[in-house]
Design a protein around this motif. Structure first.
Motif, short mmCIF file in Angstrom:
data_model
loop_
_atom_site.label_atom_id
_atom_site.label_comp_id
_atom_site.label_asym_id
_atom_site.label_seq_id
_atom_site.Cartn_x
_atom_site.Cartn_y
_atom_site.Cartn_z
N VAL A 66 0.84 -1.21 0.00
CA VAL A 66 0.00 0.00 0.00
C VAL A 66 0.87 1.25 0.00
O VAL A 66 0.61 2.21 -0.74
N PHE A 67 1.93 1.25 0.81
CA PHE A 67 2.82 2.41 0.85
C PHE A 67 3.46 2.67 -0.50
O PHE A 67 3.47 3.79 -1.00
N TYR A 68 4.02 1.62 -1.11
CA TYR A 68 4.68 1.80 -2.41
C TYR A 68 3.70 2.21 -3.49
O TYR A 68 4.04 3.01 -4.37
N SER A 69 2.49 1.67 -3.46
CA SER A 69 1.53 2.04 -4.50
C SER A 69 1.10 3.50 -4.34
O SER A 69 0.98 4.22 -5.34
N ILE A 70 0.88 3.94 -3.12
CA ILE A 70 0.52 5.35 -2.92
C ILE A 70 1.68 6.25 -3.29
O ILE A 70 1.50 7.28 -3.97
N ALA A 71 2.90 5.89 -2.87
CA ALA A 71 4.06 6.72 -3.19
C ALA A 71 4.31 6.78 -4.70
O ALA A 71 4.70 7.83 -5.23
N THR A 72 4.09 5.68 -5.39
CA THR A 72 4.34 5.64 -6.83
C THR A 72 3.31 6.47 -7.60
O THR A 72 3.66 7.21 -8.53
N GLY A 90 4.69 13.42 -0.16
CA GLY A 90 5.40 12.16 -0.03
C GLY A 90 6.35 12.17 1.16
O GLY A 90 6.44 11.18 1.91
N LEU A 91 7.04 13.28 1.36
CA LEU A 91 7.93 13.41 2.52
C LEU A 91 7.14 13.36 3.82
O LEU A 91 7.56 12.72 4.79
N VAL A 92 5.98 14.00 3.84
CA VAL A 92 5.14 13.97 5.04
C VAL A 92 4.66 12.54 5.33
O VAL A 92 4.65 12.10 6.48
N ILE A 93 4.30 11.81 4.29
CA ILE A 93 3.86 10.41 4.48
C ILE A 93 4.99 9.59 5.07
O ILE A 93 4.77 8.79 6.01
N VAL A 96 5.59 10.71 8.79
CA VAL A 96 4.53 10.23 9.69
C VAL A 96 4.68 8.73 9.90
O VAL A 96 4.48 8.22 11.01
N GLY A 97 5.06 8.00 8.87
CA GLY A 97 5.31 6.57 9.02
C GLY A 97 6.46 6.29 9.96
O GLY A 97 6.39 5.35 10.78
N LEU A 98 7.52 7.06 9.87
CA LEU A 98 8.65 6.89 10.80
C LEU A 98 8.25 7.21 12.23
O LEU A 98 8.64 6.49 13.16
N LEU A 99 7.50 8.28 12.40
CA LEU A 99 7.05 8.63 13.76
C LEU A 99 6.06 7.60 14.30
O LEU A 99 6.07 7.30 15.49
#
Length: 101
Positions: A66-72, A90-93, A96-99
């Protein structure tokens, strides 16, 4: 200089196991245990036949997919945005995932 085993057991499970540590049992007398191909296949088969490992693999695969498909497809999902805005999103996503992890 460094002891092979700690003076006290590090956990309750190690106390129940007794004086033998899993490291000394698996490696023998300070040498690395020899991993043969049949042992490797047996270990992989054990992991793959585990229900819990299957569920972890599916959950991880879905999350990464899901992450790769949204980022792509982020720039195609938001056609009115320019490339700077989609890159920032994309940077915000990612942040937020790292946090969140």
């Amino acid at each position: 200089f460094v002891e092979d085993q700690p003076a006290e057991a590090p956990s309750e499970a190690a106390k129940r196991r007794g004086a033998a540590s899993p490291v000394s049992e698996s490696r023998g007398e300070g040498q690395a245990a020899e991993m043969t191909f049949p042992k490797f296949v047996a270990n992989v088969t054990t992991v793959l036949s585990s229900r819990d490992m299957f569920l972890v693999t599916v959950a991880y695969g879905l999350g990464v997919g899901v992450f790769y498909s949204i980022a792509t497809f982020l720039s195609q999902l938001l056609p009115d945005w320019d490339s700077v805005d989609t890159s920032t999103l994309g940077l915000v996503i990612v942040a937020v995932g790292l946090l969140g992890s």
